[in-house]
Design a protein around this motif. Structure first.
Motif, PDB file in Angstrom:
ATOM      1  N   GLY A 192       0.889  -1.364   0.105  1.00 55.83           N
ATOM      2  CA  GLY A 192       0.066   0.124   0.321  1.00 55.83           C
ATOM      3  C   GLY A 192       0.698   1.660  -0.032  1.00 55.83           C
ATOM      4  O   GLY A 192       1.869   1.433  -0.156  1.00 55.83           O
ATOM      5  N   VAL A 193       0.260   2.288   0.228  1.00 52.69           N
ATOM      6  CA  VAL A 193       0.810   3.611  -0.186  1.00 52.69           C
ATOM      7  C   VAL A 193      -0.168   4.329   1.215  1.00 52.69           C
ATOM      8  O   VAL A 193      -1.653   4.402   1.836  1.00 52.69           O
ATOM      9  CB  VAL A 193       0.755   4.814  -1.377  1.00 52.69           C
ATOM     10  N   ALA A 194       0.821   4.411   2.062  1.00 54.18           N
ATOM     11  CA  ALA A 194       0.096   5.176   3.757  1.00 54.18           C
ATOM     12  C   ALA A 194       0.311   7.132   3.180  1.00 54.18           C
ATOM     13  O   ALA A 194       1.334   7.050   2.683  1.00 54.18           O
ATOM     14  CB  ALA A 194       0.958   4.607   4.742  1.00 54.18           C
ATOM     15  N   GLU A 195      -0.371   7.796   3.928  1.00 53.44           N
ATOM     16  CA  GLU A 195      -0.162   9.713   4.214  1.00 53.44           C
ATOM     17  C   GLU A 195      -0.569   9.903   5.295  1.00 53.44           C
ATOM     18  O   GLU A 195      -1.969   8.725   5.865  1.00 53.44           O
ATOM     19  CB  GLU A 195      -1.429  10.301   2.930  1.00 53.44           C
ATOM     20  N   ILE A 196       0.675   9.899   5.976  1.00 56.37           N
ATOM     21  CA  ILE A 196       0.123  10.620   7.481  1.00 56.37           C
ATOM     22  C   ILE A 196       0.625  11.897   7.617  1.00 56.37           C
ATOM     23  O   ILE A 196       1.991  12.768   7.207  1.00 56.37           O
ATOM     24  CB  ILE A 196       0.695   9.790   8.584  1.00 56.37           C
ATOM     25  N   ARG A 249      -4.272  13.694  10.609  1.00 56.15           N
ATOM     26  CA  ARG A 249      -3.972  13.172   9.786  1.00 56.15           C
ATOM     27  C   ARG A 249      -4.203  12.552   8.927  1.00 56.15           C
ATOM     28  O   ARG A 249      -2.440  11.785   9.411  1.00 56.15           O
ATOM     29  CB  ARG A 249      -4.521  14.283   8.374  1.00 56.15           C
ATOM     30  N   GLN A 250      -4.464  11.061   7.887  1.00 53.35           N
ATOM     31  CA  GLN A 250      -3.934  10.104   7.787  1.00 53.35           C
ATOM     32  C   GLN A 250      -5.169   8.488   6.628  1.00 53.35           C
ATOM     33  O   GLN A 250      -6.070   9.688   7.269  1.00 53.35           O
ATOM     34  CB  GLN A 250      -4.103   8.754   9.245  1.00 53.35           C
ATOM     35  N   ARG A 251      -4.711   8.182   5.939  1.00 57.28           N
ATOM     36  CA  ARG A 251      -5.235   7.510   5.378  1.00 57.28           C
ATOM     37  C   ARG A 251      -3.927   6.383   4.774  1.00 57.28           C
ATOM     38  O   ARG A 251      -2.695   6.867   4.091  1.00 57.28           O
ATOM     39  CB  ARG A 251      -5.569   8.329   3.804  1.00 57.28           C
ATOM     40  N   ILE A 252      -4.526   5.190   3.771  1.00 58.97           N
ATOM     41  CA  ILE A 252      -3.755   4.215   3.226  1.00 58.97           C
ATOM     42  C   ILE A 252      -4.732   3.754   1.984  1.00 58.97           C
ATOM     43  O   ILE A 252      -5.590   3.461   1.933  1.00 58.97           O
ATOM     44  CB  ILE A 252      -3.828   3.690   4.864  1.00 58.97           C
ATOM     45  N   ARG A 253      -3.670   3.424   1.121  1.00 62.10           N
ATOM     46  CA  ARG A 253      -4.308   2.926   0.022  1.00 62.10           C
ATOM     47  C   ARG A 253      -3.679   1.600  -0.195  1.00 62.10           C
ATOM     48  O   ARG A 253      -2.486   1.682  -0.206  1.00 62.10           O
ATOM     49  CB  ARG A 253      -3.770   4.159  -0.813  1.00 62.10           C
ATOM     50  N   ASN A 254      -4.659   0.602  -1.342  1.00 63.51           N
ATOM     51  CA  ASN A 254      -4.125  -0.427  -1.162  1.00 63.51           C
ATOM     52  C   ASN A 254      -3.452  -0.449  -2.849  1.00 63.51           C
ATOM     53  O   ASN A 254      -4.506  -0.714  -3.350  1.00 63.51           O
ATOM     54  CB  ASN A 254      -5.107  -1.465  -1.220  1.00 63.51           C
ATOM     55  N   THR A 255      -2.350  -0.845  -2.896  1.00 67.31           N
ATOM     56  CA  THR A 255      -1.607  -0.627  -4.348  1.00 67.31           C
ATOM     57  C   THR A 255      -1.781  -2.371  -4.899  1.00 67.31           C
ATOM     58  O   THR A 255      -1.331  -1.862  -6.121  1.00 67.31           O
ATOM     59  CB  THR A 255      -0.703   0.294  -4.207  1.00 67.31           C
TER      60      THR A 255
END
Length: 127
Positions: A67-71, A92-98
């Protein structure tokens, strides 16, 4: 005060959240206020919603998938098995399954996760 206990894994308790991921609470009770542990699962191609947790720090421990994580304001980072992501309270945070398989990770919260501390940053509700 925490007391000795065994908490068996109960996969049939998994539920889908508005954050766009599946959660199985492994440990989250008033009997252990200091911490909660959930198993999170994000389907291929899905990005969770931007969110933060008031008064709760969170750690993601990636078990499987990519994935790709954004924090916070940091640049997005590629993550995979055995990577740990530290997310301070209010960040703030989110994560994407790549990947092509589920992205699976433990979400470990201190103190324990409480629904009222969850803040959806894409569709905020005023207090």
């Amino acid at each position: 005060m925490m007391k000795p206990a065994f908490l068996p894994y109960q996969p049939d308790t998994e539920f889908f959240t508005g954050e766009l991921c599946y959660i199985t609470e492994l440990s989250n009770s008033a009997a252990d206020e200091a911490m909660s542990v959930a198993l999170a699962r994000v389907a291929p191609g899905v990005t969770t919603r931007w969110h933060s947790l008031r008064e709760t720090a969170e750690r993601y421990l990636i078990l499987s998938g990519q994935g790709v994580a954004e924090i916070g304001d940091q640049a997005p980072r590629t993550v995979g098995p055995q990577d740990v992501i530290l997310i301070p309270a209010g960040c703030r945070q989110r994560i994407r399954n790549t990947g092509s398989d589920d992205l699976v990770f433990y979400a470990i919260c201190t103190p324990r996760f409480l629904a009222e501390n969850y803040q959806d940053l894409e569709n905020p509700v005023s207090d």
